[in-house]
Design a protein around this motif. Structure first.
Motif, PDB file in Angstrom:
ATOM      1  N   THR A 156      82.478  13.646  24.056  1.00 56.71           N
ATOM      2  CA  THR A 156      83.818  14.217  24.192  1.00 56.71           C
ATOM      3  C   THR A 156      83.932  15.509  23.396  1.00 56.71           C
ATOM      4  O   THR A 156      84.526  16.497  23.857  1.00 56.71           O
ATOM      5  CB  THR A 156      84.879  13.216  23.702  1.00 56.71           C
ATOM      6  N   ALA A 157      83.354  15.515  22.193  1.00 59.04           N
ATOM      7  CA  ALA A 157      83.420  16.719  21.352  1.00 59.04           C
ATOM      8  C   ALA A 157      82.640  17.884  21.963  1.00 59.04           C
ATOM      9  O   ALA A 157      82.997  19.049  21.764  1.00 59.04           O
ATOM     10  CB  ALA A 157      82.883  16.408  19.960  1.00 59.04           C
ATOM     11  N   GLY A 158      81.595  17.579  22.719  1.00 63.02           N
ATOM     12  CA  GLY A 158      80.770  18.638  23.301  1.00 63.02           C
ATOM     13  C   GLY A 158      80.957  18.791  24.802  1.00 63.02           C
ATOM     14  O   GLY A 158      80.070  19.334  25.473  1.00 63.02           O
ATOM     15  N   TRP A 159      82.124  18.390  25.317  1.00 61.06           N
ATOM     16  CA  TRP A 159      82.312  18.405  26.770  1.00 61.06           C
ATOM     17  C   TRP A 159      82.297  19.816  27.350  1.00 61.06           C
ATOM     18  O   TRP A 159      81.824  20.024  28.477  1.00 61.06           O
ATOM     19  CB  TRP A 159      83.610  17.691  27.153  1.00 61.06           C
TER      20      TRP A 159
ATOM     21  N   GLU B 239      67.866   8.347  19.984  1.00 62.83           N
ATOM     22  CA  GLU B 239      69.095   8.878  19.397  1.00 62.83           C
ATOM     23  C   GLU B 239      70.200   7.822  19.494  1.00 62.83           C
ATOM     24  O   GLU B 239      69.972   6.709  19.994  1.00 62.83           O
ATOM     25  CB  GLU B 239      69.524  10.168  20.132  1.00 62.83           C
ATOM     26  N   THR B 240      71.346   8.153  19.011  1.00 64.33           N
ATOM     27  CA  THR B 240      72.492   7.237  19.102  1.00 64.33           C
ATOM     28  C   THR B 240      73.652   7.956  19.774  1.00 64.33           C
ATOM     29  O   THR B 240      74.601   8.384  19.117  1.00 64.33           O
ATOM     30  CB  THR B 240      72.915   6.753  17.706  1.00 64.33           C
ATOM     31  N   PRO B 241      73.558   8.155  21.110  1.00 63.18           N
ATOM     32  CA  PRO B 241      74.643   8.850  21.814  1.00 63.18           C
ATOM     33  C   PRO B 241      75.939   8.052  21.750  1.00 63.18           C
ATOM     34  O   PRO B 241      75.941   6.828  21.908  1.00 63.18           O
ATOM     35  CB  PRO B 241      74.113   8.953  23.250  1.00 63.18           C
ATOM     36  N   THR B 242      77.033   8.744  21.503  1.00 62.82           N
ATOM     37  CA  THR B 242      78.344   8.107  21.424  1.00 62.82           C
ATOM     38  C   THR B 242      79.326   8.835  22.326  1.00 62.82           C
ATOM     39  O   THR B 242      79.155  10.014  22.654  1.00 62.82           O
ATOM     40  CB  THR B 242      78.880   8.122  19.986  1.00 62.82           C
ATOM     41  N   LEU B 243      80.357   8.133  22.718  1.00 61.07           N
ATOM     42  CA  LEU B 243      81.387   8.724  23.555  1.00 61.07           C
ATOM     43  C   LEU B 243      82.111   9.846  22.815  1.00 61.07           C
ATOM     44  O   LEU B 243      82.468  10.869  23.406  1.00 61.07           O
ATOM     45  CB  LEU B 243      82.380   7.657  24.001  1.00 61.07           C
ATOM     46  N   SER B 244      82.300   9.658  21.516  1.00 63.23           N
ATOM     47  CA  SER B 244      82.988  10.693  20.731  1.00 63.23           C
ATOM     48  C   SER B 244      82.180  11.988  20.690  1.00 63.23           C
ATOM     49  O   SER B 244      82.734  13.094  20.745  1.00 63.23           O
ATOM     50  CB  SER B 244      83.243  10.191  19.303  1.00 63.23           C
TER      51      SER B 244
ATOM     52  N   LEU C  45      63.553  20.512  27.362  1.00 60.76           N
ATOM     53  CA  LEU C  45      63.614  19.702  26.144  1.00 60.76           C
ATOM     54  C   LEU C  45      62.994  20.424  24.954  1.00 60.76           C
ATOM     55  O   LEU C  45      63.574  20.454  23.859  1.00 60.76           O
ATOM     56  CB  LEU C  45      62.906  18.368  26.368  1.00 60.76           C
ATOM     57  N   LEU C  46      61.815  21.017  25.153  1.00 61.42           N
ATOM     58  CA  LEU C  46      61.156  21.712  24.047  1.00 61.42           C
ATOM     59  C   LEU C  46      61.978  22.913  23.579  1.00 61.42           C
ATOM     60  O   LEU C  46      62.057  23.187  22.377  1.00 61.42           O
ATOM     61  CB  LEU C  46      59.757  22.166  24.476  1.00 61.42           C
ATOM     62  N   GLN C  47      62.607  23.603  24.526  1.00 60.36           N
ATOM     63  CA  GLN C  47      63.484  24.704  24.135  1.00 60.36           C
ATOM     64  C   GLN C  47      64.669  24.190  23.324  1.00 60.36           C
ATOM     65  O   GLN C  47      65.055  24.779  22.313  1.00 60.36           O
ATOM     66  CB  GLN C  47      63.983  25.435  25.381  1.00 60.36           C
ATOM     67  N   GLN C  48      65.250  23.073  23.764  1.00 60.54           N
ATOM     68  CA  GLN C  48      66.399  22.507  23.069  1.00 60.54           C
ATOM     69  C   GLN C  48      66.011  21.998  21.688  1.00 60.54           C
ATOM     70  O   GLN C  48      66.745  22.185  20.706  1.00 60.54           O
ATOM     71  CB  GLN C  48      66.990  21.358  23.905  1.00 60.54           C
ATOM     72  N   LEU C  49      64.851  21.360  21.584  1.00 62.31           N
ATOM     73  CA  LEU C  49      64.360  20.905  20.281  1.00 62.31           C
ATOM     74  C   LEU C  49      64.114  22.091  19.353  1.00 62.31           C
ATOM     75  O   LEU C  49      64.434  22.046  18.162  1.00 62.31           O
ATOM     76  CB  LEU C  49      63.070  20.103  20.453  1.00 62.31           C
ATOM     77  N   GLY C  50      63.538  23.154  19.892  1.00 63.92           N
ATOM     78  CA  GLY C  50      63.255  24.322  19.075  1.00 63.92           C
ATOM     79  C   GLY C  50      64.497  24.982  18.523  1.00 63.92           C
ATOM     80  O   GLY C  50      64.491  25.504  17.404  1.00 63.92           O
ATOM     81  N   LEU C  51      65.595  24.944  19.294  1.00 58.94           N
ATOM     82  CA  LEU C  51      66.839  25.564  18.849  1.00 58.94           C
ATOM     83  C   LEU C  51      67.424  24.897  17.604  1.00 58.94           C
ATOM     84  O   LEU C  51      68.257  25.484  16.922  1.00 58.94           O
ATOM     85  CB  LEU C  51      67.874  25.527  19.984  1.00 58.94           C
ATOM     86  N   GLN C  52      66.963  23.675  17.296  1.00 60.16           N
ATOM     87  CA  GLN C  52      67.432  23.006  16.081  1.00 60.16           C
ATOM     88  C   GLN C  52      66.834  23.644  14.828  1.00 60.16           C
ATOM     89  O   GLN C  52      67.410  23.539  13.749  1.00 60.16           O
ATOM     90  CB  GLN C  52      67.033  21.525  16.102  1.00 60.16           C
ATOM     91  N   PHE C  53      65.676  24.300  14.971  1.00 56.37           N
ATOM     92  CA  PHE C  53      64.939  24.772  13.804  1.00 56.37           C
ATOM     93  C   PHE C  53      64.746  26.282  13.755  1.00 56.37           C
ATOM     94  O   PHE C  53      64.293  26.801  12.739  1.00 56.37           O
ATOM     95  CB  PHE C  53      63.554  24.100  13.764  1.00 56.37           C
TER      96      PHE C  53
ATOM     97  N   ALA D 137      76.108  22.923  20.940  1.00 57.33           N
ATOM     98  CA  ALA D 137      76.126  21.500  21.296  1.00 57.33           C
ATOM     99  C   ALA D 137      75.369  20.654  20.278  1.00 57.33           C
ATOM    100  O   ALA D 137      75.688  19.473  20.072  1.00 57.33           O
ATOM    101  CB  ALA D 137      75.529  21.297  22.684  1.00 57.33           C
ATOM    102  N   MET D 138      74.377  21.262  19.613  1.00 59.86           N
ATOM    103  CA  MET D 138      73.585  20.509  18.643  1.00 59.86           C
ATOM    104  C   MET D 138      74.381  20.137  17.394  1.00 59.86           C
ATOM    105  O   MET D 138      73.916  19.351  16.569  1.00 59.86           O
ATOM    106  CB  MET D 138      72.351  21.325  18.230  1.00 59.86           C
ATOM    107  N   ASP D 139      75.586  20.686  17.253  1.00 62.57           N
ATOM    108  CA  ASP D 139      76.423  20.330  16.109  1.00 62.57           C
ATOM    109  C   ASP D 139      76.998  18.925  16.241  1.00 62.57           C
ATOM    110  O   ASP D 139      77.389  18.319  15.235  1.00 62.57           O
ATOM    111  CB  ASP D 139      77.579  21.338  15.953  1.00 62.57           C
ATOM    112  N   VAL D 140      77.080  18.427  17.474  1.00 62.75           N
ATOM    113  CA  VAL D 140      77.743  17.136  17.687  1.00 62.75           C
ATOM    114  C   VAL D 140      76.869  16.089  18.376  1.00 62.75           C
ATOM    115  O   VAL D 140      77.242  14.914  18.433  1.00 62.75           O
ATOM    116  CB  VAL D 140      79.041  17.322  18.502  1.00 62.75           C
ATOM    117  N   MET D 141      75.717  16.493  18.923  1.00 60.39           N
ATOM    118  CA  MET D 141      74.866  15.511  19.614  1.00 60.39           C
ATOM    119  C   MET D 141      73.412  15.911  19.523  1.00 60.39           C
ATOM    120  O   MET D 141      73.084  17.063  19.201  1.00 60.39           O
ATOM    121  CB  MET D 141      75.285  15.381  21.090  1.00 60.39           C
ATOM    122  N   GLY D 142      72.529  14.962  19.826  1.00 60.44           N
ATOM    123  CA  GLY D 142      71.097  15.212  19.780  1.00 60.44           C
ATOM    124  C   GLY D 142      70.618  15.965  21.007  1.00 60.44           C
ATOM    125  O   GLY D 142      71.301  16.007  22.039  1.00 60.44           O
ATOM    126  N   PRO D 143      69.417  16.547  20.938  1.00 59.58           N
ATOM    127  CA  PRO D 143      68.891  17.340  22.063  1.00 59.58           C
ATOM    128  C   PRO D 143      68.646  16.525  23.326  1.00 59.58           C
ATOM    129  O   PRO D 143      68.856  17.023  24.433  1.00 59.58           O
ATOM    130  CB  PRO D 143      67.581  17.906  21.508  1.00 59.58           C
TER     131      PRO D 143
END
Length: 297
Positions: free
Chosen positions: A208-211, A200-205, A83-91, A27-33
């Motif tokens: 949709t990409a990470g549905w 962050e800048t959440p977008t509908l696209s 949240l901390l787990q999700q943030l950590g998965l980015q790095f 999911a981190m490929d298309v949206m923020g944590p």
């Protein structure tokens, strides 16, 4: 509910969470944590809400201020852990994250003993290191060089430990495991989406990409998995529950094999055996040593 059924609830929750690691990472490929965290928990909370309101209405006594305060504290720990787990998965790698998240197996009995002055059953001090070593072997008996992401995941394990402790206590005291879960889901969803709008800048696209990831993490991992945890923990002590929930890594490895084509080496299978041994040890040994109750004649 019998103890075996409660154990089954916890094990089913770990199976669902194990596969969720893949959804969380992709999911981190298309949206923020924050966007992902807020979306999954808001969806999970809304799905559970009708059952939660029905459960709450069936209880004769209303929740008091102290209980609401504890539910609020539980929700905060739940959000911070996720949240901390999700943030950590980015790095960091999924391997590191899976092992380091499992450190709550260590933190739960330590917090019980140091903070609450409640020593767990002696078998926990055997099962806990057994589960930790098993987790380490399951993840290749190595850790990549520790980085910021690893530190974030370790911090998340502390919040997950507090969540396990508070959830078990409140589920028993209030007899509202589903209601408590729904409140924590919705609170985490609102906090996550508020943070997403601010940072962050959440977008509908992107949504949709990470549905698919949001649907799995929201409907199964959140609505079903965490609710099963709350129900099961009414009948399983927190330290025992933490060791049982560490089986999450087993199902993460299974998901990696089925979906990503990953395979375990010989040490990985030893780790699997050790985790299963820890689960059976903390569940069976206390019951075997318990004296049978003599029925009055």
């Amino acid at each position: 509910m019998s103890r075996p059924i409660a154990l089954s609830c916890l094990l089913l929750a770990t199976a669902i969470w194990g596969f969720a690691f893949i959804a969380q990472k992709t999911a981190m490929d298309v949206m923020g944590p924050l966007t992902f965290t807020g979306s999954r928990f808001l969806l999970g909370g809304l799905l559970v809400l009708p059952f939660a309101l029905r459960e709450n209405a069936r209880q004769p006594e209303k929740l008091d201020r102290r209980q609401w305060a504890l539910i609020g504290f539980l929700s905060l720990n739940f959000f911070m852990g996720a949240l901390l787990q999700q943030l950590g998965l980015q790095f960091t790698t999924v391997t590191n994250s899976g092992f380091l998240t499992g450190l709550y197996v260590l933190f739960v009995p330590v917090i019980l003993l140091v903070v609450f002055r409640q020593p767990p059953h002696k078998v926990i001090w055997v099962g806990m290191p057994l589960a930790l070593i098993g987790l380490f072997l399951l993840n290749g008996a190595r850790l990549d060089r520790l980085n910021t992401g690893d530190s974030l995941v370790i911090a998340s394990a502390v919040f997950w430990a507090l969540h396990v402790l508070l959830l078990g206590y409140l589920a028993i005291e209030t007899r509202r495991p589903i209601f408590i879960s729904a409140v924590s889901f919705l609170a985490a969803g609102v906090l996550g989406l508020s943070g997403a709008l601010a940072f962050e800048t959440p977008t509908l696209s992107a949504l949709t990409a990470g549905w698919v990831e949001i649907l799995y993490a929201g409907a199964l991992s959140t609505a079903v998995g965490f609710t099963l945890q709350a129900i099961g923990q009414q009948h399983v002590p927190p330290a025992n529950a933490a060791i049982i929930l560490s089986a999450e890594s087993l199902f993460a490895a299974l998901g990696g094999a089925l979906i990503l084509g990953e395979r375990l080496d010989a040490l990985g299978y030893v780790g699997v055996a050790m985790i299963f041994a820890a689960v059976f040890l903390v569940e069976l040994l206390p019951n075997l040593r318990r004296k049978p109750v003599t029925q009055p004649g």
